[in-house]
Design a protein around this motif. Structure first.
Motif, PDB file in Angstrom:
ATOM      1  N   UNK A 175      44.408  30.082  33.933  1.00  0.00           N
ATOM      2  CA  UNK A 175      43.148  30.909  34.992  1.00  0.00           C
ATOM      3  C   UNK A 175      42.020  30.919  33.909  1.00  0.00           C
ATOM      4  N   UNK A 176      41.207  30.682  33.971  1.00  0.00           N
ATOM      5  CA  UNK A 176      40.192  30.941  32.918  1.00  0.00           C
ATOM      6  C   UNK A 176      38.318  31.237  33.486  1.00  0.00           C
ATOM      7  N   UNK A 177      38.002  31.934  32.976  1.00  0.00           N
ATOM      8  CA  UNK A 177      36.232  32.784  33.583  1.00  0.00           C
ATOM      9  C   UNK A 177      35.347  32.843  32.007  1.00  0.00           C
ATOM     10  N   UNK A 178      34.222  32.990  32.227  1.00  0.00           N
ATOM     11  CA  UNK A 178      34.116  34.207  30.773  1.00  0.00           C
ATOM     12  C   UNK A 178      33.902  35.560  30.593  1.00  0.00           C
TER      13      UNK A 178
ATOM     14  N   UNK B 279      39.155  38.590  34.509  1.00  0.00           N
ATOM     15  CA  UNK B 279      40.396  37.265  33.870  1.00  0.00           C
ATOM     16  C   UNK B 279      41.553  38.202  33.905  1.00  0.00           C
ATOM     17  N   UNK B 280      41.563  39.428  33.112  1.00  0.00           N
ATOM     18  CA  UNK B 280      43.013  39.621  32.689  1.00  0.00           C
ATOM     19  C   UNK B 280      43.652  40.645  33.517  1.00  0.00           C
ATOM     20  N   UNK B 281      42.495  41.123  34.396  1.00  0.00           N
ATOM     21  CA  UNK B 281      42.972  42.031  36.355  1.00  0.00           C
ATOM     22  C   UNK B 281      43.316  40.427  36.958  1.00  0.00           C
ATOM     23  N   UNK B 282      42.689  39.391  37.479  1.00  0.00           N
ATOM     24  CA  UNK B 282      43.522  38.872  37.923  1.00  0.00           C
ATOM     25  C   UNK B 282      44.983  37.883  37.598  1.00  0.00           C
ATOM     26  N   UNK B 283      44.917  38.003  35.772  1.00  0.00           N
ATOM     27  CA  UNK B 283      46.116  37.022  35.023  1.00  0.00           C
ATOM     28  C   UNK B 283      47.111  38.353  35.710  1.00  0.00           C
ATOM     29  N   UNK B 284      47.117  40.030  35.693  1.00  0.00           N
ATOM     30  CA  UNK B 284      47.839  41.368  35.881  1.00  0.00           C
ATOM     31  C   UNK B 284      48.380  41.026  37.097  1.00  0.00           C
ATOM     32  N   UNK B 285      47.193  40.407  37.798  1.00  0.00           N
ATOM     33  CA  UNK B 285      47.584  41.107  39.239  1.00  0.00           C
ATOM     34  C   UNK B 285      49.339  39.566  40.119  1.00  0.00           C
ATOM     35  N   UNK B 286      49.005  38.632  39.353  1.00  0.00           N
ATOM     36  CA  UNK B 286      50.081  37.302  39.628  1.00  0.00           C
ATOM     37  C   UNK B 286      51.198  37.314  38.991  1.00  0.00           C
TER      38      UNK B 286
ATOM     39  N   UNK C 295      38.055  35.456  37.776  1.00  0.00           N
ATOM     40  CA  UNK C 295      38.187  36.492  37.291  1.00  0.00           C
ATOM     41  C   UNK C 295      37.369  37.656  38.209  1.00  0.00           C
ATOM     42  N   UNK C 296      36.953  36.795  39.160  1.00  0.00           N
ATOM     43  CA  UNK C 296      36.553  37.641  40.700  1.00  0.00           C
ATOM     44  C   UNK C 296      37.112  36.531  41.583  1.00  0.00           C
ATOM     45  N   UNK C 297      36.095  37.518  42.578  1.00  0.00           N
ATOM     46  CA  UNK C 297      36.139  36.381  44.240  1.00  0.00           C
ATOM     47  C   UNK C 297      36.982  35.395  44.416  1.00  0.00           C
ATOM     48  N   UNK C 298      36.317  33.743  45.193  1.00  0.00           N
ATOM     49  CA  UNK C 298      37.449  33.300  45.561  1.00  0.00           C
ATOM     50  C   UNK C 298      37.951  32.947  44.674  1.00  0.00           C
ATOM     51  N   UNK C 299      37.782  33.045  43.116  1.00  0.00           N
ATOM     52  CA  UNK C 299      38.890  32.367  41.677  1.00  0.00           C
ATOM     53  C   UNK C 299      40.042  33.313  41.970  1.00  0.00           C
ATOM     54  N   UNK C 300      39.558  34.321  41.855  1.00  0.00           N
ATOM     55  CA  UNK C 300      41.245  34.957  41.587  1.00  0.00           C
ATOM     56  C   UNK C 300      41.251  35.838  43.738  1.00  0.00           C
TER      57      UNK C 300
ATOM     58  N   UNK D 284      53.149  39.175  38.477  1.00  0.00           N
ATOM     59  CA  UNK D 284      54.367  39.265  38.787  1.00  0.00           C
ATOM     60  C   UNK D 284      54.635  39.272  40.091  1.00  0.00           C
ATOM     61  N   UNK D 285      54.624  37.687  40.727  1.00  0.00           N
ATOM     62  CA  UNK D 285      54.911  36.532  41.560  1.00  0.00           C
ATOM     63  C   UNK D 285      56.154  35.571  41.271  1.00  0.00           C
ATOM     64  N   UNK D 286      56.500  36.443  40.215  1.00  0.00           N
ATOM     65  CA  UNK D 286      57.774  35.518  39.437  1.00  0.00           C
ATOM     66  C   UNK D 286      56.567  33.728  38.957  1.00  0.00           C
ATOM     67  N   UNK D 287      55.546  33.778  38.571  1.00  0.00           N
ATOM     68  CA  UNK D 287      55.483  32.304  38.209  1.00  0.00           C
ATOM     69  C   UNK D 287      54.656  32.291  37.143  1.00  0.00           C
ATOM     70  N   UNK D 288      54.456  31.669  36.032  1.00  0.00           N
ATOM     71  CA  UNK D 288      54.498  31.267  34.885  1.00  0.00           C
ATOM     72  C   UNK D 288      52.074  31.327  35.024  1.00  0.00           C
ATOM     73  N   UNK D 289      51.851  32.190  34.288  1.00  0.00           N
ATOM     74  CA  UNK D 289      50.300  32.621  34.079  1.00  0.00           C
ATOM     75  C   UNK D 289      49.999  32.589  32.844  1.00  0.00           C
TER      76      UNK D 289
END
Length: 287
Positions: free
Chosen positions: A35-38, A43-50, A15-20, A52-57
């Motif tokens: 992806x996982x986080x508490x 977490x939703x923001x990280x998923x959104x960023x990823x 959801x943030x930092x090195x994980x994102x 549009x890269x053409x991968x399954x998230x």
């Protein structure tokens, strides 16, 4: 593992930092993500960023301190993606306080997340990694504080030393098996994340260090020089090179050499420097 394209990576603390940063870097290389986080919002923001890269998230709210949640998540990852090649046990928290004044509650809290979270993530995903086509890799995030200790950080040191020992033992077992799974232990120095702001800091740190806890947090953050993006790139490069240990940042390299050259003597240097700083702070308040 020379390429992440078409592989599947599970990342805790995404959801943030090195994980994102890891999630975004992996997505840029064509790696599918679980992806996982508490922190559901982060977490939703990280998923959104990823996405549009053409991968399954896929993403899931998971508390790594709870083994059943980690086990259920791993099963769902394999169900949704068909396989999993990498587990990045990145989720972690910080606590500071003297041994005498820190509570058992605080020790149990950080042990459950920083060590047991890594233990659960490794043991749960390891069988799936061994079955995955294209090989597998375990990446466990320790710390500069998994290399040397300092006053006020006993709980954090204990967990990060434990991650180091656990991962180094695991790597040797995997070497002896001669299979397609490997492991890397990562020791970041000061990374620009929010870990200091979210840390639990006991009031005993003020007496120990001679500064108010708010000032201590601010001073810790001044030492954070490496960006999360740079750390993520270094980690992915280490996986490709099958590194056993990765040090990130000049301070991590300095701490490693200090501990190697003065395995016991470094403690006197640390306490001497901290005592001098405490005296300076006391003098400044009197003036």
């Amino acid at each position: 593992m020379k390429s992440f394209s078409g592989k599947v990576a599970a990342v805790t603390g995404a959801g943030s930092g090195i994980g994102r940063a890891l999630a975004c870097a992996l997505a840029a290389e064509g790696c599918h993500l679980a992806l996982s986080d508490v922190d559901a919002e982060g977490l939703a923001e990280t998923a959104r960023l990823c996405e549009n890269r053409g991968v399954n998230v896929t993403s899931a709210t998971v508390n790594v301190a709870r083994r059943r949640e980690v086990e259920d998540w791993a099963k769902n990852v394999v169900r949704d993606h068909g396989q999993v090649n990498l587990i990045f046990n990145n989720a972690g928290v910080a606590h500071a306080g003297s041994v005498a004044e820190s509570s058992y509650t605080d020790y149990n809290w950080i042990l459950d997340i920083n060590f047991k979270g890594v233990l659960y993530g490794t043991k749960t995903f390891l069988p799936y990694l061994k079955e995955a086509p294209g090989g597998g890799h375990v990446v466990n995030i320790s710390s500069i504080f998994g290399l040397f200790a300092q006053p006020g950080m006993s709980s954090y040191n204990a967990t990060k030393f434990a991650v180091r020992g656990f991962t180094e033992s695991l790597r040797q077992e995997l070497d002896m098996e001669g299979g397609s799974v490997s492991a890397t232990c990562v020791h970041p120095g000061g990374i620009k994340t929010n870990i200091a702001r979210t840390a639990r800091m006991d009031e005993s740190m003020s007496e120990l260090m001679g500064e108010e806890t708010g000032a201590l947090t601010a001073n810790f953050e001044k030492l954070f020089r490496t960006t999360a993006d740079d750390a993520a790139q270094a980690i992915l490069k280490a996986v490709k090179r099958d590194r056993r240990r990765l040090l990130i940042g000049t301070e991590a390299h300095a701490a490693d050499w200090m501990q190697r050259l003065l395995p016991a003597g470094y403690q006197g240097l640390v306490t001497g420097a901290l005592k001098l700083n405490r005296q300076r702070q006391s003098a400044a308040r009197r003036s």
